[in-house]
Design an enzyme around this catalytic site. Structure first.
Site: not given
Length: 352
Positions: A277, A162
């Site tokens: 995720e 991320e």
């Protein structure tokens, strides 16, 4: 931003189902697994890049932010969902060596081997440009030696996942998108030069439209030669109603953005997609949301054949809310049905 000419894939493979025993903490758990039709197609297997030939891997980051040791957390989560995990998602940072002894034991469990998804942030003290220029080479080489001695099995490795919200686009910041790509390339190539051939590399995006609209977004990608899988980390916030709106989030402010899965299909047609995720936040005003959402995943997952791994983020206290899958009884039952679906039991995890 223009996204014309998106090509939507339409193939998926399913297998029939049989029953095998899986041992978790406490009593054995019965897990639904697909049968192999010996008179039909070849048995489902994983490729050298850990791509399952049938269905998708089922994984979990278990009981995050609870303080539970990884073995206790995983076995607790597997017991709660009445199913085993194919992939265990763990997090490391800085100079930590990985996998740990506990992670190795879980990967090599003779009753149920597991693949490791190791999420490594190499440094909080060095900028991406500094790492790309060699500032952490001694750390990388030490890790490479540890991996050669300790863990020859194939595993997933993602680096500084991320990265979007850490980008500083100002000139000379050392944290531009191009610096991230250079950092990722440098680490992967140096690990390979040091003899680490078993790391299956994953580029993990946040999966949010606002970041995808940035002019530097495409510059984050390190290159096909150092990326084996591409991944997203979407969460079911108030804008999400079902699995489709999770993996293909759009916003009216960004009318040209097609959604992350559609973008990945067009941008990386030959690469497997991982949902590294994902989680559903509890909604106090809609207690039925998690149950309905998990049921939508089970109905809709086969529409997304490029997704080859689905890894849940299980936490009662995630930064934006409770993503524990069994925060209420109905949600827990729906999640168990999803975890035991034959689509996620089609390809056995390779034995160490």
């Amino acid at each position: 931003m223009a996204f014309a000419g998106l090509i939507l894939a339409v193939a998926a493979t399913l297998a029939a189902c049989s029953t095998v025993a899986d041992t978790t903490a406490g009593a054995p758990v019965v897990v639904e697994e697909p049968a192999r039709d010996v008179a039909g197609p070849p048995a489902c297997t994983a490729t050298s890049k850990l791509i399952p030939s049938c269905g998708a891997w089922w994984g979990i980051a278990p009981e995050i932010f609870t303080g539970a040791p990884v073995e206790e957390a995983l076995r607790g989560a597997e017991s709660r969902m009445h199913a085993g995990a194919d992939v265990l998602h763990v997090y490391h940072r800085g100079s930590e060596l990985f996998p740990t002894d506990a992670e190795v034991r879980l990967a090599r469990d003779p009753a149920r081997p597991r693949l490791l998804l190791i999420n490594w942030k190499p440094s909080f003290d060095h900028k991406w440009a500094e790492i790309a220029d060699g500032a952490l080479d001694a750390r990388i080489d030490r890790l490479a030696g540890y991996l050669r001695r300790t863990f020859p099995e194939r595993f997933f490795l993602t680096l500084h996942h991320e990265p979007e919200n850490d980008v500083d686009s100002s000139s000379g910041s050392g944290m531009q998108a191009t610096d991230y790509a250079a950092m990722f390339r440098h680490i992967v190539l140096r690990l390979r030069e040091q003899g680490v051939k078993n790391a299956v590399t994953v580029m993990t995006y946040m999966g949010a439209p606002n970041w995808a609209a940035k002019p530097w977004f495409e510059d984050l990608y390190p290159g096909d030669d150092v990326v084996d899988w591409v991944a997203m980390d979407p969460y079911a916030d108030h804008r999400v109603d079902d699995f489709e709106s999770l993996v293909n989030k759009t916003r009216k402010e960004y009318p040209d953005w097609p959604g992350f899965y559609r973008w990945m299909q067009a941008r990386f047609p030959g690469k497997p997609v991982m949902v590294a995720e994902w989680g559903a936040f509890s909604r106090p005003l809609d207690r039925s949301f998690k149950r309905a959402f998990f049921e939508s995943v089970r109905r809709q997952i086969k529409r997304y054949p490029q997704i080859k791994a689905l890894i849940y983020f299980d936490s009662p206290q995630a930064p934006r809310g409770d993503t524990s899958f069994d925060s209420d009884e109905a949600a827990g039952r729906a999640f168990t049905a999803l975890a035991r679906d034959p689509y996620f039991r089609a390809t056995p995890v390779p034995r160490p």
